[in-house]
Design a protein around this motif. Structure first.
Motif, short mmCIF file in Angstrom:
data_model
loop_
_atom_site.label_atom_id
_atom_site.label_comp_id
_atom_site.label_asym_id
_atom_site.label_seq_id
_atom_site.Cartn_x
_atom_site.Cartn_y
_atom_site.Cartn_z
N ALA A 14 26.89 -51.46 11.73
CA ALA A 14 27.30 -52.65 10.98
C ALA A 14 27.23 -53.89 11.87
O ALA A 14 26.79 -54.96 11.42
CB ALA A 14 28.69 -52.48 10.40
N PHE A 15 27.65 -53.76 13.11
CA PHE A 15 27.55 -54.88 14.06
C PHE A 15 26.10 -55.30 14.25
O PHE A 15 25.77 -56.49 14.18
CB PHE A 15 28.17 -54.49 15.41
N ALA A 16 25.22 -54.32 14.47
CA ALA A 16 23.79 -54.62 14.63
C ALA A 16 23.23 -55.22 13.34
O ALA A 16 22.39 -56.13 13.39
CB ALA A 16 23.02 -53.36 15.02
N GLY A 17 23.70 -54.73 12.20
CA GLY A 17 23.24 -55.27 10.91
C GLY A 17 23.64 -56.73 10.74
O GLY A 17 22.85 -57.55 10.28
N LEU A 18 24.87 -57.05 11.11
CA LEU A 18 25.32 -58.45 11.03
C LEU A 18 24.51 -59.33 11.97
O LEU A 18 24.14 -60.46 11.62
CB LEU A 18 26.80 -58.56 11.34
N MET A 19 24.24 -58.82 13.15
CA MET A 19 23.41 -59.57 14.10
C MET A 19 22.01 -59.78 13.52
O MET A 19 21.43 -60.86 13.66
CB MET A 19 23.32 -58.84 15.45
N PHE A 43 17.10 -51.14 18.43
CA PHE A 43 18.43 -50.57 18.70
C PHE A 43 18.87 -49.68 17.55
O PHE A 43 19.36 -48.56 17.77
CB PHE A 43 19.44 -51.70 18.91
N LEU A 44 18.69 -50.13 16.31
CA LEU A 44 19.04 -49.30 15.15
C LEU A 44 18.18 -48.04 15.10
O LEU A 44 18.66 -46.96 14.75
CB LEU A 44 18.89 -50.10 13.85
N PHE A 45 16.91 -48.17 15.46
CA PHE A 45 16.02 -47.01 15.49
C PHE A 45 16.50 -46.00 16.54
O PHE A 45 16.55 -44.79 16.26
CB PHE A 45 14.59 -47.45 15.79
#
Length: 161
Positions: free
Chosen positions: A84-89, A121-123
């Motif tokens: 979720a943090f990476a998604g917001l970024m 990063f998500l990958f």
């Protein structure tokens, strides 16, 4: 729906809804610029301003399915909070890219490069989470704590432009 399941996806759902709102905003910008052309029908070509808005929107739409798949995969298999943090970024970076593309094209480059880093990063989180899932199934070895620690260590690096 079971509350235990909802506890593991609520942040992902919030980020997904925020991304939908952002997509609506981008589409609205394209519509506004289309109306400024004084054309009765929607055309893909027109003024330079319209072409910039349309292209920026199209570029954001092209990356959207990959982002959603990786967001949910990383959140379900690895860590909902970090995903979720990476998604917001990513949403912040996508906004920066969109606005930068409306100026000079070189202004969108930092947003594009930063977005690629977040997608990677998500990958990596997704792959690590899925591999851990199969390690548990086949070998009974759970590396979840180590994966979350490493992911948590690297997540602040997403803030560095």
């Amino acid at each position: 729906m079971d509350h235990a399941v909802l506890d593991h996806i609520d942040l992902l759902a919030i980020v997904t809804l925020m991304s939908v709102i952002q997509n609506i905003f981008f589409a609205y910008k394209v519509e506004i610029e289309s109306k400024n052309q004084h054309s009765k029908s929607f055309q893909r070509t027109g003024s330079l301003a319209f072409e910039k808005v349309y292209t920026a929107n199209q570029n954001c739409i092209d990356a959207y399915p990959t982002f959603l798949a990786l967001l949910w995969c990383a959140g379900v298999f690895c860590s909902q909070t970090l995903a979720a943090f990476a998604g917001l970024m990513f949403l912040f970076v996508r906004q920066k890219y969109f606005v930068g593309y409306l100026g000079e094209k070189t202004q969108s480059t930092p947003g594009y490069i930063f977005g690629k880093r977040i997608i990677f990063f998500l990958f990596a989180m997704s792959v690590a989470g899925i591999l851990n899932h199969y390690l548990v199934i086949f070998f009974g070895s759970d590396m979840e704590i180590y994966i979350k620690t490493v992911s948590g260590t690297f997540s602040p690096l997403l803030l560095i432009p």
